[in-house]
Each structure stands twice: as C-alpha cells, then as structure tokens.
Design a protein around this motif. Structure first.
Motif, PDB file in Angstrom:
ATOM      1  N   PHE A   1      -5.334  58.606 -16.427  1.00 20.84           N
ATOM      2  CA  PHE A   1      -5.847  59.955 -16.187  1.00 20.84           C
ATOM      3  C   PHE A   1      -4.939  60.610 -15.162  1.00 20.84           C
ATOM      4  CE2 PHE A   1      -9.505  57.451 -17.592  1.00 20.84           C
ATOM      5  CZ  PHE A   1      -9.900  58.202 -18.683  1.00 20.84           C
ATOM      6  N   LEU A   2      -4.354  61.766 -15.521  1.00 22.06           N
ATOM      7  CA  LEU A   2      -3.286  62.332 -14.721  1.00 22.06           C
ATOM      8  C   LEU A   2      -3.315  63.847 -14.785  1.00 22.06           C
ATOM      9  CD1 LEU A   2      -1.784  62.720 -17.544  1.00 22.06           C
ATOM     10  CD2 LEU A   2      -0.482  60.716 -16.910  1.00 22.06           C
ATOM     11  N   LEU A   3      -2.716  64.463 -13.792  1.00 23.54           N
ATOM     12  CA  LEU A   3      -2.572  65.919 -13.786  1.00 23.54           C
ATOM     13  C   LEU A   3      -1.503  66.297 -14.800  1.00 23.54           C
ATOM     14  CD1 LEU A   3      -3.868  68.199 -11.922  1.00 23.54           C
ATOM     15  CD2 LEU A   3      -4.384  65.835 -11.368  1.00 23.54           C
ATOM     16  N   ALA A   4      -1.790  67.300 -15.638  1.00 22.28           N
ATOM     17  CA  ALA A   4      -0.862  67.667 -16.696  1.00 22.28           C
ATOM     18  C   ALA A   4      -1.134  69.079 -17.185  1.00 22.28           C
ATOM     19  CB  ALA A   4      -0.978  66.684 -17.863  1.00 22.28           C
ATOM     20  N   MET A   5      -0.185  69.597 -17.914  1.00 16.66           N
ATOM     21  CA  MET A   5      -0.340  70.837 -18.670  1.00 16.66           C
ATOM     22  C   MET A   5      -0.006  70.479 -20.115  1.00 16.66           C
ATOM     23  SD  MET A   5      -0.744  73.589 -16.428  1.00 16.66           S
ATOM     24  CE  MET A   5      -0.739  73.612 -14.616  1.00 16.66           C
ATOM     25  N   GLU A   6      -0.952  70.667 -21.020  1.00 22.55           N
ATOM     26  CA  GLU A   6      -0.741  70.290 -22.410  1.00 22.55           C
ATOM     27  C   GLU A   6      -0.760  71.515 -23.312  1.00 22.55           C
ATOM     28  OE1 GLU A   6      -2.898  66.863 -24.548  1.00 22.55           O
ATOM     29  OE2 GLU A   6      -3.800  68.665 -25.402  1.00 22.55           O
ATOM     30  N   ILE A   7       0.211  71.564 -24.210  1.00 22.37           N
ATOM     31  CA  ILE A   7       0.237  72.593 -25.262  1.00 22.37           C
ATOM     32  C   ILE A   7      -0.002  71.889 -26.585  1.00 22.37           C
ATOM     33  CG2 ILE A   7       1.733  74.196 -26.538  1.00 22.37           C
ATOM     34  CD1 ILE A   7       1.232  75.453 -24.020  1.00 22.37           C
ATOM     35  N   GLY A   8      -0.958  72.380 -27.376  1.00 20.45           N
ATOM     36  CA  GLY A   8      -1.231  71.747 -28.655  1.00 20.45           C
ATOM     37  C   GLY A   8      -1.231  72.756 -29.779  1.00 20.45           C
ATOM     38  N   TYR A   9      -0.952  72.287 -30.973  1.00 19.95           N
ATOM     39  CA  TYR A   9      -0.946  73.156 -32.151  1.00 19.95           C
ATOM     40  C   TYR A   9      -1.575  72.411 -33.317  1.00 19.95           C
ATOM     41  CZ  TYR A   9       0.650  76.229 -35.874  1.00 19.95           C
ATOM     42  OH  TYR A   9       0.687  77.076 -36.947  1.00 19.95           O
TER      43      TYR A   9
END
Lengths: 387, 387, 387
Positions: free
Chosen positions: A151-159
C-alpha cells in the motif's frame, strides 16, 4: 446542521472562504447505502503453533474498517485502515502503516472511460493473491508479505478499453520510508549507496476477462528506483479461473532487485559472510526473486468449502557462483475446511493447517539452519457490509 | 456503488472469487438506525488534584467510538475503540490496547437461544462496576483498573435459558501480551517460571433477573493459566438493585493468583525485600485479592442526581506469616452531583470529589509509605447516540 | 437493535443502570444526512524539494475524518482526527495528537444564544489562516505551525449578541504535555522554573460580520500560564474580505512569551551561547513574536483559481541588546493555480511553488546560517462530504 451555531462556534472547518458542505439531494439521501459502503473486515482464530516456542492464543487475525463510495458519478473515495497498526506517519510519504487506502478517484473523458486515482492505494501488481480480500486469505507468500510494497502513495491513470479490458499506469513511491530510515532501522552498511532524488516507480498493468469471464487476467510490469542509479524490475502474471463451484488462481512473478531492501535473502548471506574479516552486514545487490502460488476453492456440498494453497519461492544471487541459484527456498501450503451457514452473508467458520519451511542451499547452507512452522487454526471470518 | 468503475479500478477487495458486497433491501435501508448504532462516548472535566505534585488540567477522560448492529437476525457485530490509546498490536493477541470490542456474534439453534461471540470482547466477569458504560463510571477499583484483563480475545458460547436467565462459557487469552513481553517490561526475575503453551482461561457466568428485574445478578467463576503449571482462580458476585429513582450495585470478588502479574501487591514486597542479599525483584506468588465495591445513584429531584461510590480492597500473602493477611489495603470513595438538563439525552453536568488511599501493614509497612489522592472534578459527560 | 440479544450478551455498555440508547424518531431518521455530516479531508501531491537533501515523493498531505452533527436542537458533537498521527495520549490532557476535535456543544438560555463547548477543540485564536479548513491551506506560518497550541482541551462559553456578532470565553490547557515532559523532551535546563499548579489559559474573542458580511473579523486576546509565575500574552487580529470571485485574509499577531516553549527562537540563541563557559541550553525567556500573513484567492475564469500567500514573521529578545529586535526572520510565500472541474464538489487539481527562508541577525547571525526551502507540488485535494 444548525448553521447559526456553527457560525457562532466558528473554527477551522467553518470558513466561508471555502464553502465545504454540500447538501445531498433527497434522492441521493434515499440511496445512501447504494452510494456508500461501510465494511468491517474480521477474522479471529485460536492458533496452535507446533515445532516452535510460540504460545498458542486466540488471535485477532484481521480487523479493518472500510468506508468507500461514490459522491457523484464522477467522484468516488475510499478509506480503509487496520485497527491493529500504529497511525504514526512513515518518514517519506507522511502516511501510516495502519492506512491501506485513503484516496479519491476522478472519472473523466468520453463515457468516463478514464480515471485518475490519487492518494494511498494498493500497488497495481498482477497478483490475485494480493487482490483477494484479506479477510479470506489466511496466509501469504513472502512475495506479498515482504517483497512488495503493498500500500503506497501513488497517482494512477486508468483507461477502460472495452467492458472486459482495462489498462493502468501507476506512478508510485518505491518505499514508504525514506532512504536514511531504511538503512538506520537495519543498521546495515551503505557501501556507497546514496538516496535517489526521485525514489519513484511505475506499474503498467492489464486486467482482462476472457472466455465469458471464466478466465481473468491481471498482468503487470514494474520499474522502480530507490538508491541513486539502482533500478529494479518486476513482472507479475496473475491468472484466475472462475467456475460455478470452483475457483482457482495461479500467480507467477519474477523480480530483479538491484538492492535487496525487502531483506528476504540478505540475512542468510550476512550470516555466511560474518566470519570474514572487514565484513559489515548490508543489503545484497543484484538479487533475483521468483514465486509461484496456486490456490483452489471448491464448494463440495452446499455451504461447505475445501480450500488449499501452495507456494514455492526462490532467491538467487547469480553474480556470485558460490551462493548462486536458489540459495534460499520458501515453501508453504495450507489445507482447510470452511462452513458458510448463512447464504446471504460472507461469514465462515473454518479450520485449517498451515506448513511453512525456509531452506538454504549452496554456500549459505551451513550457517543458516532450515526454518519450519506448523500452525493449526480454528476460527471465524466475516466480511461485514454494515450498510 | 458504481460497479463498472470498481471493476476497472480493481484492487484487494474487488475479487469476484469472494463476492463481498451484500446489497441491503429497501426495508433494511429504512431501518438503518434501528439496525445499526453509532455511539460517541464522551467525558471531559477540569481536574484539581490535591496532596500530590500533579498539575491541574482539563482532561479528556473518555473518548470512544462504538459501531454496533445487527446485519441480519442471526448475525451482529460490535466495534468499539478509544481515541486516546495506541493502535500498535500487543504481542500475543495481535490486537491493540485501543480496541475494546472487535467481534461478531452468530445466533443459532432452537429459537436462536444459543450464540457464539468471537473476537476481542469484554471479559465476562461478574462485575456491575465494569459492566457500567465507562462514560458514567468516574473512578474504578484496582480490581477493574489493574487486576482484570478487561478486554481480551475470546470465543464465547452463551445460552438463554429463559428470558430472565442466561449462562455463558468464555474461552479467553489470559493476557494480551506474551510471557516474555510481560517479564521484559517489568525487568522482574523469572525464578524458574516458564511460559504455558496454552495461556488460556475460562469464564463461567450466570446473569439473572429476579423480583421483576428489581434484583439483577451477574456471577462468574474464572480459571486461567499463564505460566506453565501455575493456575489462577477467581470468583465475582455482582448484585444490582434497580428501582424507580434509585439504583445501586454491590460487587464482591475474591481471587487467588498463582503469580501476581497484575503487579498490585508485588512492588510493596519487592521494596521490603530489596535490602536482603541475593534478592531480585519479581512477581509475588500465591497472592490473594479481595474487593467490595458499592455504588448508589439517586434522583433526588427530577433531573438532579446524587451519586456515591465506596470500595475496599485487600492483598494478602498467607504463605508468608510476616507479610500475611491484608498487607495492602486500597480504599476509595467519591461523592458527586449530576444535572441532566435534557430529558431525552444522557448528557450530564457533574461535580465530584474523589479520595483514594493505599495503606501498607505488617512487615511491609515500614518500607512502603501510605499513598493519598484527593481529586476534585467539574465537567460534562455525554453518551451520544449519533444514529 | 435486538434487545433480547444485547441482554444475553451483556457487557460494559448494556447496563440498565444508565440506559444509553435513544431511539431516533422516524422524522429524525429521514433527516440523518441533514443532522449528521461525515467528512473526509484529503490532499495528496507529488512534492519536489530543491536546495535541500530531502527526497522527492508522493505525499499524503492531509487525511482526516470528521463526524459532526446535531443530536437534538440543544446538543451537538464534533469528532475529527487525522489518519497520520499517533493515538497515544499526551501526558497532561490524556488526549492524543491525532485528535483535533472530540467535543460536545450544549446550547441554552433565551433563544439558545448561549453555548457551552467542552472537550478537545480548536484554540479560539483570531487567525483566518488557522480557521481555513486544512484541506485548502497548503503551507502555514510558524505562528500556526509551531507557536500556537492549535487543538487543546477547553471549556468554552459563547454568546451570540446579534446574528452578526458573537463573543467567546475559552478556558484551556496551556499545553497538552505536562511541564516535566516538555523539559525532558528537549533536554533543556530548567533554570529554576517550576510547574504551575494550574497551567491554564484564557482566550477572549470576537467574531463579526461587517459591510453585509463582506468584511469578517476574528479578533482574540490570550493570557496563559505554564511555569509558576510566568505569564504569556497574545493578541491576534484576523480580517477577511469576501467578494464574489475574490477572497483575501490578512492576519496580524503579536505575542509575548515569558518562556519560549514553542522553541522557535531558542535554538538560535542556544547555538550562539554554546561556546560560553557554564552554559546549558534552555528555553529563552521574555521573547516577542510577530506575524503578518496575507492570502488571496481569485477565480479568474470560471473553475480556475489563482492562489497566493505571503508571510513575514519575527522573533525579538528586547531585554538583551546584543540579540535584540528581529534576531530571527521567517519569510515565506507561495503562488499556485487550482482547477475545480466539478462545480458542486470541492475537488481541485493544483500546482504551486513555495519558498521559505529563515534568516538570523545581530549577535546570533554568525552561528546560525540562513535556511532555505524551495518546494514544487502538483496534486489533488478534495473535501468529501460523505453524507
């Protein structure tokens, strides 16, 4: 809310500069439990270890609270935390180990096929073992337990390409503690390693449904950096089979760690090198980890389940021929029985037996005795959907 | 929940292997606040100690959050935690001191007269003092504060014999920390004691309503083990009188501790033995504790209450005639006034005075000066039922 | 709630001595989300520091949960806690740093113009900077970050004179830790200072709306004591301008600290005095702090905001002419851009640049090099009103 009073008792959330309270409409209100989920993840069992000096006890295996929901069609949030971890923040990400999820998701673009998820979240790694709700996963591989930063800090882009296929890019912190904390907590020598200025990583992943959703894929590739100039790579291939009364997953992974921060293989080599002159314990460099894990679940009569899991993991140090391939093996399996008395509720009474052994080979074999654990557990689990 | 999106943002609770979300029906939804209770337990006061070097201050005496409810007729859950305790897990049970309750109850059998409660829960001890919601119990005996392991991991089986009488069996961890942690935290010598492989205990209890519920009983017997071959026993007899504007409880208890892990009497004896050669501080063995506690509450005019409590506790070491009977006495009482301005709500303004003294007798008297505390408090309490 | 079962599984909140469950009426129930607010305060960003040795990272800047509401017209409560602070209690107030608010408010008197708020609450200081919800305030002055005791145990009495003007008196703990803990944690010499028996303070404050609420005032005076015979004073004058698409606040404060417990100026003077013989580090006495801070927010096109903030702070030691006026300056500013894509929701994507410098003058200049921080951040914030 009585706004007159909130005004008179003004404090740090009442500023009219940033009007922060949105009143849900009546229709939203009626849908509260459709929009929002409050969950309590619970597992408790009596555990009897054998072959070790541990005391038997009733354990709180899992106790997590989850609050998640859609505020409007475009925006949702998710919070999940454990009731049995410290909330003190870690040194790099300012987030505590207790918090699994504290993130928001913003959906945008044509037919809302794109999304951005920001905050603390699960690593988007191709592991059905990790993807399974922890309520139901009794014991884990070292891959999930120690190797991954789960479990981590992140920025996710999904399509979402089609209803059955989606892709994600997840930029994330490599570790949750900063470089100095990681070294200071082990006391290991740095051997010239310096902190990366951007200790970040990237997961690229694909999730797919094939054969009318009977075969589900979760494949990922990861590249990450923590020490300056030292890059790690990992591939994880998760496959799940979903039939009427039979489920199974088979996860395979291989990772190259330029530095062994998970510290799974390093202790054995440090033990082996300890008698040599001028040696200081440190993280191994250029280590390879491999894992194969298979779990099967079968409802053999209504409400009764057989569950079994087996895993095989290796650590290799190829650049050193004495230590070499598979110098550490980690092998485990469990078999258990589950009874689900109430059809509509995910509450189960269970009993299972878990065996785990770590074995050392090649040059490190003599200085590292094999480890064994036998564990017998009887208990209850329940994924409570409060509303 | 937007299931399309949850699918595309798949993570560790979204596995279809274990479908975990049950949609409540509309009728369940309308009953949300009948099914579920969210409570906030609150007490804060300005405290002035006298006769000690402590600083006066505004204190947060109680701040706990409770979420409890029935999911369906057969299944309920309960979570309660303090906002002012660490969430780091204890060494034996993997549960933190902050959590009082994290458990589920499954009701079964004919007319659902049986129940099983698993998880962290209150010790089923015959003590109305402990049974009272902590919001309302200003000060405690050493029996509740130190001697009992109040909240513990357990599996309880209960049976409702008649609407007025029930019996429970509760198998529980004796302590929440493991043997080594208990000794290491005190630095005491082990004197040959070794950890029990099964450091468990059993409460057998009866709760009854007599005389049209005017007389309520809560009687219990406990047997437990923590060190190998060392068994503890305790009996607790709680009696409560419930009249229209007058309530009272009288609790009596007697316990034999093979080893004094609560460490109430041991420090005095260790002080006494310190000058002797070859002496190392340790837990006393074969100690007896006794407690009598009486509380009365009387609504003398509508909305105004007088509350008073007195307790008398002794520690005895009968096998040693020099130390002997009642070598430690702990005596306390309070008297106070409460005002409950809003009839429908359990919010009270209060003022009270508390006096507590510990006195030492026989051989240990000279080395252990008597302790005194005077405490004056003015404050507010409120058991908030949010919904 | 199934009361039969609660009876049979009786434990520490089920006592009929103190009936604690109030069933809300159907009309109350329908108004649940009007009566109660559950909020999730969230901000996360990728931060790149420059000119320092810190590692860049994705940060969890803010993660707080808030539950607040009116139970009935006369009574409300508020709980807010951070997900990234320890819940271990502080030594004086028995409350943890994680908890911002844990209080209840009771309204009484003619037209309910009076209120009493008891429990942990925000200091009633005339600072719009502190009053702004932390979700939206990227960086703080030393005044808010270090000088003030922001969240403290207190009893507040307030009176609403007119709909636009209210006054409050707040009796509060000066600090949350006790005297000995404060000295032990720094290791500073006490120089004859002794703990006050009543380490309390008082805020007197006025909040007003002028010019049709375009000009909002928040003025406060504080007097407090922590060491015996040592009294602190502070004045804070907060002014806010609220126009259609433009907001600004200008806060001014001046404080005299008889002892520098915030420890902002003391380290510089301790460094300076370290070479002198017979010197032991300690808290400075008779220090003056001053702050001016200005923030402006402007929606320059719909959904797009420019935000900027600047502050200037000084520390002075007037009784010592060598150290003297303004021996420490703390200067900071940020400028940033915000995009608020969904009109109804306080979710913003942001980018900003923050510069902060601390400079030392007069006698302490040589031993204390100036400090600089450049920070570039890109991220997301969202004040989520769950219901």
């Amino acid at each position: 809310q009585n706004n007159e009073i909130r005004k008179s008792a003004m404090d740090s959330t009442s500023s009219s500069n940033n009007p922060v309270t949105q009143q849900p409409s009546t229709s939203q209100l009626l849908n509260l439990s459709e929009r929002i989920d409050l969950n309590f993840l619970f597992r408790s069992s009596v555990e009897y270890p054998r072959g070790s000096s541990d005391q038997g006890a009733v354990k709180m295996n899992e106790a997590r609270i989850e609050l998640t929901g859609d505020i409007i069609q475009d925006l949702s949030f998710r919070i999940r935390y454990r009731l049995n971890r410290s909330f003190a923040p870690n040194s790099l990400d300012n987030a505590p180990s207790a918090v699994d999820h504290a993130n928001i998701t913003y959906r945008f673009g044509n037919e809302k096929k794109w999304h951005l998820t920001a905050g603390k979240q699960a690593a988007n790694v191709g592991s059905w073992e990790f993807d399974t709700n922890p309520t139901f996963e009794y014991q884990y591989t070292d891959f999930v337990n120690k190797q991954l930063n789960l479990f981590l800090l992140a920025m996710e882009i999904g399509y979402q390409v089609t209803p059955n296929h989606s892709f994600q890019l997840q930029v994330h912190n490599t570790y949750n503690q900063d470089f100095n904390t990681v070294f200071n907590s082990t006391g290991y020598a740095r051997n010239g390693l310096r902190p990366s200025k951007t200790p970040l990583g990237l997961y690229v992943s694909w999730q797919g449904n094939l054969l009318d959703k009977k075969w589900q894929t979760f494949y990922s590739y990861n590249i990450a950096q923590f020490a300056k100039g030292k890059t790690d790579h990992g591939v994880a291939i998760g496959n799940k089979l979903v039939l009427d009364r039979f489920n199974a997953y088979l996860d395979l992974q291989s990772a190259y760690m330029s530095v062994d921060y998970p510290n799974i293989g390093s202790p054995a080599v440090n033990n082996y090198l300890a008698p040599f002159p001028i040696f200081a314990p440190t993280f191994l460099q250029d280590i390879n980890y491999k894992t194969a894990v298979l779990r099967v679940d079968y409802e053999f009569v209504p409400k009764w389940f057989i569950t079994a899991k087996g895993f095989y993991e290796t650590a290799s140090l190829r650049k050193n021929s004495e230590i070499g391939d598979d110098f550490r093996e980690n092998i485990g399996y469990w078999a258990g029985l589950e009874f689900k008395p109430v059809g509509s509720q995910d509450m189960r009474l269970f009993a299972n037996y878990f065996y785990n052994t770590s074995r050392y080979h090649n040059a490190v074999a003599n200085t590292n005795p094999n480890q064994k654990l036998h564990l017998f557990a009887v208990g209850v689990l329940y994924f409570v959907n409060v509303f």
